[in-house]
Scaffold this active site. Structure first.
Site, PDB file in Angstrom:
ATOM      1  N   PRO A  14       0.817  -1.222   0.000  1.00  0.00           N
ATOM      2  CA  PRO A  14       0.000   0.000   0.000  1.00  0.00           C
ATOM      3  C   PRO A  14       0.849   1.271   0.000  1.00  0.00           C
ATOM      4  O   PRO A  14       1.993   1.253   0.458  1.00  0.00           O
ATOM      5  CB  PRO A  14      -0.791  -0.090   1.313  1.00  0.00           C
ATOM      6  CG  PRO A  14      -0.638  -1.477   1.808  1.00  0.00           C
ATOM      7  CD  PRO A  14       0.630  -2.021   1.238  1.00  0.00           C
ATOM      8  N   ASP A  15       0.228   2.353  -0.499  1.00  0.00           N
ATOM      9  CA  ASP A  15       0.881   3.665  -0.511  1.00  0.00           C
ATOM     10  C   ASP A  15       0.646   4.310   0.855  1.00  0.00           C
ATOM     11  O   ASP A  15      -0.267   5.110   1.033  1.00  0.00           O
ATOM     12  CB  ASP A  15       0.252   4.503  -1.636  1.00  0.00           C
ATOM     13  CG  ASP A  15       0.845   5.904  -1.715  1.00  0.00           C
ATOM     14  OD1 ASP A  15       1.979   6.104  -1.247  1.00  0.00           O
ATOM     15  OD2 ASP A  15       0.162   6.791  -2.259  1.00  0.00           O
ATOM     16  N   ALA A  16       1.468   3.924   1.817  1.00  0.00           N
ATOM     17  CA  ALA A  16       1.251   4.387   3.193  1.00  0.00           C
ATOM     18  C   ALA A  16       2.572   4.483   3.936  1.00  0.00           C
ATOM     19  O   ALA A  16       2.652   4.168   5.123  1.00  0.00           O
ATOM     20  CB  ALA A  16       0.307   3.420   3.903  1.00  0.00           C
TER      21      ALA A  16
END
Ligand code: SPV
Ligand code: MG
Length: 296
Positions: free
Chosen positions: A52-54
């Site tokens: 994820p983009d996190a």
């Protein structure tokens, strides 16, 4: 730094279209299609890594992918550096790592680290404005070349705190030394972007503006440029398109047990060879098989 630097492009007065790419091949395709700049985006790179983009990937992983993109073409590269990967001390090192590797710009957003992708409802927590301004100053104090750009990204509209907050922050970030402002919006029209462009101009902001027309995708480059937007970042369309293309090929193979149905629709092996200039290989050093008799 690239042949025609980003700063020069941005100050030329024409629209700058930066395409989101996540690896060498997508960068090459964007260059061949005639775009002016590349966006080494966190969403594309994270997704390509399968996470994820996190803020899951490390600064070094993001930097290495940005450099891979940079080396694949001669286009300027804007690197998405999320919230700077940490405090001002980390931001200083981040700046050196990216600038010394020839990246043209870093785009840092005013959310708390680790941030969440702006299109995710949960976790949109803004950084305290003065604290973010210090991070901007840290970039500017650390950079060694004039061409390197610091794009400050405003997340006020994403976090739902309103236009006044966005304009106020933009002015503060400009005073801290930002070279450009990216105003992010998740509305499905460009109205909010138009309002920001107008109000920030009225308030005295003179920096070039960038926008990310993902949800307001009906707005054309010309329309956004007319609103006062210099840079348009097409952040995620290439990776989304590639997911659709890959799924189609996989479904066809799974359903039919062969690849014939896809064959007419997919790039040939020759096209792959050409994209990475395989014909430029010098084959003269390739060893000929050694005859067994000559070994005795
Ligand atoms: C990215 O591409 O990682 C971005 C742009 O930050 S967006 O996903 O639109 O927030
Ligand atoms: Mg991002």
């Amino acid at each position: 730094m690239t042949d025609r630097g980003l700063r020069e492009l941005v100050s030329s007065g024409t629209a700058v279209r930066a395409v989101g790419v996540h690896d060498g091949l997508s960068a090459i395709l964007a260059e061949k299609a005639g775009f002016e700049a590349l966006w080494a985006g966190g969403l594309g790179i994270s997704t390509a890594h399968g996470v994820p983009d996190a803020g899951i990937l490390t600064m070094t992983e993001f930097q290495q992918d940005a450099v891979r993109i940079r080396r694949s073409t001669s286009l300027p590269v804007i690197a998405d550096v999320d919230a700077g990967f940490g405090d001002v001390n980390v931001v200083r090192r981040m700046t050196s790592l990216y600038e010394s590797a020839g990246i043209d710009a870093v785009c840092m957003e005013d959310k708390q680290y680790p941030k969440r992708n702006s299109f995710r409802d949960a976790g949109q927590v803004l950084e305290e404005p003065e604290q973010f301004a210090r991070k901007i100053s840290a970039v500017k104090e650390t950079q060694r070349t004039d061409g390197f750009m610091m794009i400050a990204r405003l997340e006020s509209l994403i976090a739902g705190v309103g236009m006044a907050d966005a304009v106020e922050r933009a002015l503060l970030y400009a005073r801290a030394g930002a070279d450009a402002i990216l105003i992010h919006s998740k509305r499905n029209t460009s109205e909010e972007i138009a309002q920001f462009a107008e109000r920030s101009r009225e308030a005295g902001l003179a920096l070039p503006l960038f926008a990310v027309p993902t949800t307001y995708h009906t707005a054309t480059v010309q329309q956004l440029h007319a609103l006062g937007i210099t840079g348009m970042i097409y952040a995620n369309q290439l990776i989304r398109g590639s997911v659709t293309a890959m799924e189609k090929v996989l479904r066809s193979l799974a359903d039919t047990g062969r690849t014939s149905a896809s064959e007419q629709e997919i790039a040939s092996v020759k096209e792959l060879f050409d994209l990475v200039d395989t014909d430029s290989l010098d084959d003269s050093a390739v060893r000929q098989p050694v005859a067994v008799a000559s070994l005795s």
